[in-house]
Design a protein around this motif. Structure first.
Motif, PDB file in Angstrom:
ATOM      1  N   ASP A  14      30.633  77.861  28.820  1.00 46.11           N
ATOM      2  CA  ASP A  14      31.260  77.279  30.008  1.00 46.11           C
ATOM      3  C   ASP A  14      32.421  76.338  29.680  1.00 46.11           C
ATOM      4  O   ASP A  14      32.819  75.516  30.503  1.00 46.11           O
ATOM      5  N   LEU A  15      32.972  76.429  28.466  1.00 51.68           N
ATOM      6  CA  LEU A  15      34.075  75.544  28.088  1.00 51.68           C
ATOM      7  C   LEU A  15      35.347  75.889  28.853  1.00 51.68           C
ATOM      8  O   LEU A  15      35.632  77.058  29.125  1.00 51.68           O
ATOM      9  N   THR A  16      36.114  74.852  29.154  1.00 53.03           N
ATOM     10  CA  THR A  16      37.434  75.060  29.746  1.00 53.03           C
ATOM     11  C   THR A  16      38.382  75.554  28.649  1.00 53.03           C
ATOM     12  O   THR A  16      38.083  75.412  27.463  1.00 53.03           O
ATOM     13  N   PRO A  17      39.530  76.133  29.016  1.00 54.92           N
ATOM     14  CA  PRO A  17      40.497  76.564  27.990  1.00 54.92           C
ATOM     15  C   PRO A  17      40.883  75.432  27.044  1.00 54.92           C
ATOM     16  O   PRO A  17      41.037  75.653  25.838  1.00 54.92           O
ATOM     17  N   LYS A  18      41.045  74.200  27.559  1.00 54.54           N
ATOM     18  CA  LYS A  18      41.414  73.070  26.711  1.00 54.54           C
ATOM     19  C   LYS A  18      40.282  72.718  25.747  1.00 54.54           C
ATOM     20  O   LYS A  18      40.512  72.418  24.567  1.00 54.54           O
ATOM     21  N   GLU A  19      39.031  72.769  26.225  1.00 51.81           N
ATOM     22  CA  GLU A  19      37.889  72.482  25.358  1.00 51.81           C
ATOM     23  C   GLU A  19      37.744  73.547  24.279  1.00 51.81           C
ATOM     24  O   GLU A  19      37.430  73.246  23.121  1.00 51.81           O
ATOM     25  N   LEU A  20      37.970  74.800  24.646  1.00 50.21           N
ATOM     26  CA  LEU A  20      37.889  75.885  23.669  1.00 50.21           C
ATOM     27  C   LEU A  20      38.991  75.744  22.622  1.00 50.21           C
ATOM     28  O   LEU A  20      38.765  76.016  21.431  1.00 50.21           O
TER      29      LEU A  20
END
Length: 390
Positions: free
Chosen positions: A188-194
């Motif tokens: 469930d990570l956001t693109p920025k977290e990934l």
């Protein structure tokens, strides 16, 4: 010069001083195809480790000199002579090898003070020597690639950790008969977290230090990567051993931690998530090796991933960051967290209200000073200050 004859001569010379050719470090030299050179280098590695371990009993020398006994002095002289002889004789051949830079400098330093009679005088201001158990001292200039059989195998995962961005598992690879760690990004990570998760891998892969956890492969499809396995977090190691830990072991762990962060800072990086859970230890028969992990919050110059709203995560961090914002994080916050780590290792405690040892008390007072301008400004300054603590 006949190279084969020279290698044979050094092999026999080594046998004259060693009861046998040592194989403990043989796996570090699988890239050396020449059988006898492989055995020589593995044995030289063993000699250096055992002799420098003895020398460490006399180190650090601080402002004084120290005596190194006669027999190990002669053994170290012989080991250095064979090492440098091989290095120079093979320099322009297909069997040429490099000597680890740290050990090359150490060898040259020792050569200057070692004496073949009456023992040797170790000079002042010589630090304890880092013993490389998992890092080769010698590396072939021409590396050979070994092709393994093409196999596809599945291994059962056992979860050992759970973070904000990823789950952590361990597994035993039956092909290598060795335990590894798998770090898998949460779905469930956001693109920025990934992107931050992926950058953690890239940062760790770019580092070249025995004190940084090794990473091996990133899977673009599953967003996961493989790492080396360590026995403990600093937190779990202290909890298990605090009542029986000798002061020498505590100081060794601190020295390794500070050395690690000296290296990280020399690369223009700030870790920003320093805690006993992100510092790992591997336990060998007679030593403990420290490695730093979890670079998910690493501060990189000109990075767009850090904002004032970045979550405050490191539980050893300066509380003022809650008000100031994580985007203000600087080396003065890093040395604050490292000061707390040093105190934790030396005492097993986190509460700094009462510190009986006056030198440790002054160290902690400076590192945690409310006026940031009074804190340690570099990790090197911390190293120098820590040397005064008995």
């Amino acid at each position: 010069m006949n190279i084969e004859n020279y290698i044979e001569a050094q092999y026999r010379e080594l046998l004259s001083t060693n009861s046998s050719i040592d194989v403990e470090f043989s796996e570090l030299y699988t890239g050396i195809e020449h059988t006898k050179l492989h055995e020589i280098l593995a044995t030289l590695h063993q000699n250096f480790i055992s002799l420098f371990r003895l020398m460490n009993e006399r180190l650090p020398t601080k402002d004084l000199e120290a005596h190194f006994w006669a027999d190990p002095s002669r053994s170290l002289i012989k080991t250095i002579e064979i090492t440098l002889g091989l290095y120079n004789a093979l320099k322009n051949t297909k069997l040429a090898f490099e000597i680890n830079e740290y050990y090359f400098d150490l060898i040259k330093k020792c050569r200057d003070f070692l004496s073949s009679s009456g023992g040797s005088t170790i000079p002042s201001n010589m630090d304890k020597i880092d013993l490389y158990y998992t890092i080769p001292l010698f590396t072939p200039k021409s590396v050979v690639t070994i092709d393994h059989p093409q196999t596809t195998r599945s291994f059962a995962l056992k979860q050992i950790g759970d973070g904000s961005y990823a789950n952590v598992y361990k597994y035993r690879d039956t092909f290598y008969d060795k335990v590894f760690v798998l770090k898998r990004a949460k779905t469930d990570l956001t693109p920025k977290e990934l992107e931050r998760f992926r950058r953690e891998f890239e940062e760790m892969r770019e580092f070249s230090s025995p004190y940084i956890l090794e990473v091996y492969r990133y899977d673009e499809v599953k967003n996961e990567y493989i790492m080396e396995y360590m026995n403990y977090t600093l937190d779990s190691f202290i909890q298990k051993n605090n009542s029986s830990m000798a002061i020498g072991l505590r100081k060794s762990i601190v020295h390794q931690i500070l050395r690690a962060f000296e290296y990280i800072h020399s690369k223009g990086r700030l870790h920003r998530d320093i805690s006993p859970k992100n510092i790992l230890l591997k336990e060998y028969h007679d030593t403990h090796v420290v490695k730093i992990a979890d670079f998910g919050l690493v501060k990189v110059p000109d990075s767009s991933l850090t904002t004032a709203n970045t979550e405050f995560k490191g539980y050893f961090n300066d509380p003022s960051l809650v008000v100031d914002g994580f985007d203000t994080y600087s080396i003065l916050h890093e040395t604050y967290a490292l000061t707390r780590i040093v105190y934790f290792v030396m005492t097993g405690k986190t509460n700094t209200d009462t510190i009986p040892d006056s030198k440790l008390r002054e160290f902690v007072k400076k590192g945690l000073h409310a006026d940031k301008s009074m804190r340690f400004k570099t990790t090197t300054e911390m190293v120098q200050a820590f040397r005064t603590i008995s």
